[in-house]
Design an enzyme around this catalytic site. Structure first.
Site, PDB file in Angstrom:
ATOM      1  N   GLU A  68       0.360  -1.152   0.029  1.00  0.00           N
ATOM      2  CA  GLU A  68      -0.211  -0.036  -0.141  1.00  0.00           C
ATOM      3  C   GLU A  68       0.543   1.395  -0.118  1.00  0.00           C
ATOM      4  OE1 GLU A  68      -3.914   1.343   2.101  1.00  0.00           O
ATOM      5  OE2 GLU A  68      -2.239   1.286   3.923  1.00  0.00           O
ATOM      6  N   ARG A  88      12.907   1.489   2.703  1.00  0.00           N
ATOM      7  CA  ARG A  88      11.423   0.944   1.474  1.00  0.00           C
ATOM      8  C   ARG A  88      11.769   2.252   0.392  1.00  0.00           C
ATOM      9  NH1 ARG A  88       5.902   0.116   4.377  1.00  0.00           N
ATOM     10  NH2 ARG A  88       5.633  -1.410   2.216  1.00  0.00           N
ATOM     11  N   ARG A 136       6.926  10.083   7.793  1.00  0.00           N
ATOM     12  CA  ARG A 136       6.854   9.602   6.407  1.00  0.00           C
ATOM     13  C   ARG A 136       6.094  10.355   5.377  1.00  0.00           C
ATOM     14  NH1 ARG A 136       7.292   3.582   7.151  1.00  0.00           N
ATOM     15  NH2 ARG A 136       7.998   3.030   9.573  1.00  0.00           N
ATOM     16  N   HIS A 166       1.195   5.670  10.681  1.00  0.00           N
ATOM     17  CA  HIS A 166      -0.040   6.177   9.163  1.00  0.00           C
ATOM     18  C   HIS A 166      -1.425   7.027   9.456  1.00  0.00           C
ATOM     19  CE1 HIS A 166       2.924   3.486   6.926  1.00  0.00           C
ATOM     20  NE2 HIS A 166       3.650   4.385   5.538  1.00  0.00           N
ATOM     21  N   CYS A 253      -2.304  -2.303   4.763  1.00  0.00           N
ATOM     22  CA  CYS A 253      -1.355  -1.952   4.205  1.00  0.00           C
ATOM     23  C   CYS A 253      -0.310  -2.966   3.406  1.00  0.00           C
ATOM     24  CB  CYS A 253      -0.066  -2.245   5.288  1.00  0.00           C
ATOM     25  SG  CYS A 253      -0.852  -1.557   6.833  1.00  0.00           S
TER      26      CYS A 253
HETATM   27  C1  CIR Z   1       6.894   0.002   7.839  1.00  0.00           C
HETATM   28  O1  CIR Z   1       6.831   0.704   8.958  1.00  0.00           O
HETATM   29  O2  CIR Z   1       6.760   0.368   7.058  1.00  0.00           O
HETATM   30  C2  CIR Z   1       6.100  -1.166   8.536  1.00  0.00           C
HETATM   31  N1  CIR Z   1       7.058  -1.971   9.185  1.00  0.00           N
HETATM   32  C3  CIR Z   1       5.037  -1.498   8.089  1.00  0.00           C
HETATM   33  C4  CIR Z   1       3.873  -0.500   7.403  1.00  0.00           C
HETATM   34  C5  CIR Z   1       2.648  -0.550   7.308  1.00  0.00           C
HETATM   35  N2  CIR Z   1       1.723  -0.022   6.397  1.00  0.00           N
HETATM   36  C6  CIR Z   1       1.043   0.895   5.997  1.00  0.00           C
HETATM   37  O3  CIR Z   1       0.226   1.586   7.393  1.00  0.00           O
HETATM   38  N3  CIR Z   1      -0.028   1.232   5.343  1.00  0.00           N
END
Ligand code: CIR
Length: 258
Positions: A68, A88, A136, A166, A253
């Site tokens: 996502e 990422r 982020r 998020h 996600c």
């Molecule tokens: C992160 O911290 O980026 C991942 N461990 C988790 C991402 C979760 N994504 C979301 O809420 N869309």
């Protein structure tokens, strides 16, 4: 109502055990259990009348099953994001390749540095989008995102986050004016126009449910939220996400729905 026809997911990789975590939900993911849970997630989506594209695992990026975040897919355009988490950031290349199968070249847009944005911060409510300003997703990323959406006739507004990772960690739109809200989002004036269902603090993780064509997928183990969603009149499917939760990941996600 059938709104979504397609879903993209990506298999978890072994390196997910090294994924980013706040430690809010302690422990390291069990990779084999994560695969079983991911299978069940795909099965649940298929039951919602969508075709599911399953991308192969990518060991280079521990968090890459959370598809996502590197893209936002809408009816009118696709936006490849610029994830704010350094580890990422490279996830966008393979997502863009997958997205190209569904969108013509001139409808694929990009967030570029110094702008950052992650899809978990974007909540689509009809033709209006809320975008969270988080650790982020920065001001410049939001500025670019709003400009892109306006080009396609959408509107977009910013919501400030203080506590969660998020935007959709704490608030999710279930269509029909229904919104699940938790914690810092409970009293936000931005969401006044919606019928809000406040999630109890001990079930805050389950604010992240997903609506897919009139079925709501709810994480397993949250009876109050499940009862609330059922009472709204939706068909529900529960999926255990315990191994993804350890990385602060939820149901939304794990897929791109469009
Ligand atoms: C992160 O911290 O980026 C991942 N461990 C988790 C991402 C979760 N994504 C979301 O809420 N869309």
């Amino acid at each position: 109502m059938r709104k979504f026809s397609h879903v993209i997911v990506k298999r978890p990789c072994r390196a997910m055990t090294e994924g980013i975590t706040s430690g809010l939900y302690p422990g390291r993911p069990d990779y084999n259990l994560a695969l079983i849970q991911h299978d069940a997630y795909i099965e649940a989506l298929k039951q919602c009348g969508v075709d599911v594209t399953v991308l192969p695992a990518d060991e280079q990026f521990p968090d890459s099953c959370f598809v996502e975040d590197p893209a936002v897919l809408t009816e009118r355009c696709a936006v490849i994001t610029n994830p704010g988490a350094a580890s990422r950031n490279g996830e966008t290349a393979s997502i863009e390749e997958a997205v190209r199968k569904f969108y013509p070249e001139d409808r694929i847009e990009h967030i570029i540095s110094p702008g950052t944005l992650e899809g978990g911060d974007v909540m689509m409510c009809g033709t209006h989008f809320f975008v969270g300003r988080s650790e982020r997703t920065n001001e410049e990323g939001i500025r670019q995102f709003i400009a892109i959406l306006e080009k396609y006739g959408y509107t977009c507004s910013e919501v400030r986050l203080e506590e969660v990772l998020h935007l959709k960690t704490g608030v999710n739109y279930l269509e029909n004016n229904n919104m699940l809200v938790s914690g810092e989002f409970t009293d936000k004036p931005e969401f006044e126009a919606y019928r809000k269902y406040v999630i109890p603090e001990n079930e805050a993780y389950a604010a992240n449910c997903i609506w897919v064509n009139d079925t709501v997928i709810v994480p397993e183990g949250y009876p109050a939220v499940l009862a609330t969603v059922k009472a709204m009149g939706y068909r529900t499917i529960t999926v255990d996400t315990s191994e993804f939760r350890k990385l602060d990941g939820g149901l939304s996600c794990l897929s791109l729905r469009f």
